[in-house]
Design an enzyme around this catalytic site. Structure first.
Site, PDB file in Angstrom:
ATOM      1  N   ASN A 102       1.069   3.875  -3.099  1.00 50.31           N
ATOM      2  CA  ASN A 102       0.747   5.295  -2.901  1.00 50.31           C
ATOM      3  C   ASN A 102       1.846   6.184  -3.471  1.00 50.31           C
ATOM      4  O   ASN A 102       1.567   7.197  -4.117  1.00 50.31           O
ATOM      5  CB  ASN A 102       0.550   5.615  -1.416  1.00 50.31           C
ATOM      6  CG  ASN A 102      -0.832   5.294  -0.917  1.00 50.31           C
ATOM      7  OD1 ASN A 102      -1.713   4.894  -1.664  1.00 50.31           O
ATOM      8  ND2 ASN A 102      -1.027   5.459   0.381  1.00 50.31           N
ATOM      9  N   GLU A 145       0.830  -1.213   0.000  1.00 52.75           N
ATOM     10  CA  GLU A 145       0.000   0.000   0.000  1.00 52.75           C
ATOM     11  C   GLU A 145       0.863   1.260   0.000  1.00 52.75           C
ATOM     12  O   GLU A 145       0.594   2.204  -0.741  1.00 52.75           O
ATOM     13  CB  GLU A 145      -0.950   0.011   1.196  1.00 52.75           C
ATOM     14  CG  GLU A 145      -2.045  -1.022   1.143  1.00 52.75           C
ATOM     15  CD  GLU A 145      -3.066  -0.792   0.036  1.00 52.75           C
ATOM     16  OE1 GLU A 145      -3.222   0.359  -0.427  1.00 52.75           O
ATOM     17  OE2 GLU A 145      -3.709  -1.771  -0.374  1.00 52.75           O
ATOM     18  N   ARG A 174      -9.618   5.115  -7.546  1.00 48.76           N
ATOM     19  CA  ARG A 174      -8.915   4.623  -6.363  1.00 48.76           C
ATOM     20  C   ARG A 174      -9.868   4.609  -5.177  1.00 48.76           C
ATOM     21  O   ARG A 174     -10.679   5.516  -5.007  1.00 48.76           O
ATOM     22  CB  ARG A 174      -7.702   5.502  -6.045  1.00 48.76           C
ATOM     23  CG  ARG A 174      -6.642   5.484  -7.122  1.00 48.76           C
ATOM     24  CD  ARG A 174      -5.882   4.193  -7.048  1.00 48.76           C
ATOM     25  NE  ARG A 174      -4.980   4.076  -8.192  1.00 48.76           N
ATOM     26  CZ  ARG A 174      -4.229   3.032  -8.408  1.00 48.76           C
ATOM     27  NH1 ARG A 174      -4.261   2.018  -7.592  1.00 48.76           N
ATOM     28  NH2 ARG A 174      -3.442   2.981  -9.455  1.00 48.76           N
TER      29      ARG A 174
END
Length: 157
Positions: free
Chosen positions: A52, A48, A107
């Protein structure tokens, strides 16, 4: 706490390298004999954070991601993921579940929430135009420790 081992590596901010970051981090921490669920949770949190950086930090431009992993003698692991991208204007807002700075890419905005659910601590430092650093912290409790503790409790009956 005393640092007993450390790993540093960098890679181009390309989605194909997210897998490499996960594998490097989990390979490094495997010396502590973490449980399968600990490995899976840390792998997900790293994934994650790296995603990002790629998607939001660099926004379709090239760049570099730096990763530093430190292991301490109490089985605490710190993972620092740094990009040198656009930065986050409002970190508090960005950490709210379902918030996304890229709605056009559909997203979900759950990256920080996922990281927080799997790690003991998540710290985000960011400066517009300079980049973002996400620090993940987790104290490992190995499968052997869990079994040992259960056996001790059962013997005390």
């Amino acid at each position: 706490m005393k640092v007993i081992n450390e790993l540093k590596f960098s890679f181009p901010a390309q989605s194909c390298n997210e897998r490499i970051a996960r594998m490097c981090v989990t390979s490094f921490i495997s010396e502590f004999d973490p449980s399968v669920s600990e490995l899976a949770e840390i792998k997900t949190a790293v994934s994650e954070a790296v995603t990002n950086s790629i998607v939001h930090g660099y926004r379709n431009r090239s760049g570099k991601i730096d990763v530093q992993v430190r292991a301490y003698d109490d089985k605490t692991v710190y993972i620092r993921i740094t990009d040198h991208g656009c930065g986050i204007g409002d970190v508090e807002k960005a950490m709210e579940p379902l918030y996304t700075s890229a709605p056009e890419e559909e997203r979900a905005g759950l990256g920080f929430a996922v990281m927080e659910s799997f790690m003991d601590k998540v710290k985000v430092k960011s400066e517009l135009g300079k980049g973002t650093t996400v620090t993940l912290c987790r104290k490992l409790v190995s499968a052997d420790s869990i079994i040992h503790n259960q056996q001790e409790r059962n013997c005390g009956r």
